[in-house]
Design a protein around this motif. Sequence first.
Motif, short mmCIF file in Angstrom:
data_model
loop_
_atom_site.label_atom_id
_atom_site.label_comp_id
_atom_site.label_asym_id
_atom_site.label_seq_id
_atom_site.Cartn_x
_atom_site.Cartn_y
_atom_site.Cartn_z
N MET A 159 0.84 -1.20 0.00
CA MET A 159 0.00 0.00 0.00
C MET A 159 0.89 1.26 0.00
N ILE A 160 0.57 2.19 -0.88
CA ILE A 160 1.35 3.42 -1.00
C ILE A 160 0.90 4.43 0.06
N PRO A 161 1.84 4.97 0.85
CA PRO A 161 1.47 5.99 1.85
C PRO A 161 0.76 7.18 1.22
N SER A 162 -0.04 7.85 2.01
CA SER A 162 -0.88 8.94 1.49
C SER A 162 -0.08 10.22 1.24
N ARG A 163 -0.68 11.09 0.45
CA ARG A 163 -0.12 12.42 0.19
C ARG A 163 0.06 13.19 1.50
N GLN A 164 -0.88 13.04 2.42
CA GLN A 164 -0.81 13.76 3.69
C GLN A 164 0.44 13.36 4.48
N ILE A 165 0.76 12.08 4.49
CA ILE A 165 1.94 11.61 5.21
C ILE A 165 3.21 12.23 4.63
N VAL A 166 3.25 12.34 3.30
CA VAL A 166 4.42 12.93 2.64
C VAL A 166 4.55 14.42 3.00
N LEU A 167 3.45 15.15 2.95
CA LEU A 167 3.48 16.58 3.26
C LEU A 167 3.79 16.83 4.73
#
Length: 313
Positions: free
Chosen positions: A1-9
Amino acid sequence: MIPSRQIVLEAGDRVAPFVHRTPVLTSRLLNELSGAEVFFKCENLQKMGAFKMRGAINAVQQLSETQKKAGVVTHSSGNFGQALALAAKKLGVKAYIVMPSSAPAVKTMAVKAYGGLVTISEPTLEAREKSAAAIVEEEGAVFLHPSNDLNVIVGQGTAALELLQDHPDLEFIMTPVGGGGLIAGTALAAHYLGTNCVVVGAEPREVDDAYRALKSGEIEYNITTDTVADGLKTNLGDINFPIIKELVSDIIRVEEDGIVAAMKLIWERMKLVIEPSSAVPFAGLLKEREKYRNKKIGIILSGGNVELSNLPF
């Protein structure tokens, strides 16, 4: 599962107070030699001299207070050991660093200077893991993997996040590939923040496990680790590989003389001190110059912790 955009930001916001926003530099001559427009993200100028400060500070901040009191432990040939020692010091956490006897002396000394408690092991992955496990057992410290920990991976990706904020129209980003943390984090940043930005890795032909893994769809291992790029001798992990498999386009294999030549060019022409591992993606670009002609390419110069008494040129 690819981590979310929120986690990256969120990782970008979390690491920003603790790291340098490193410069992005260009060279007319290197553009001419490569046939592309190249933007070098200078993580060799990062605190402790490498991008790994990003992943370490992101991971340590997310530990509970109980975990922070017990301390952290990792095994590292140098750069992540330095990063974790410095990150832990900034947050008042004890750091135990297992280092192989083959690690460059400059890196071992730096870990100690940052307050890391160094344990020297035999230069095999098995010996390093065994020593780290013993410290976890005896001290209750939390183990943080240099490249196969999601908080570390996302933290490493903040270098590409900054690069894309500065140059949102990049068509490609190239990184070296060792344990896989940098390229996985970079791929996440490009996936969420780039505009059709393709991530490409580069690795020494002598340690081409990632190239073979991308072809086979399974984690591969190396028979030899005979390369000047000492930071790239490790294997991919079960956390970063699924990200790489889904989001990384290609991995270029480069020969040893190509790595040394690329490193020398960057030293001479850009006046930047980089370690051999940092030169690998530029070596890959030079090797595949026709494929990337006239493209806008970001290259992450991963680190500058080189032993000056042991230069390969």
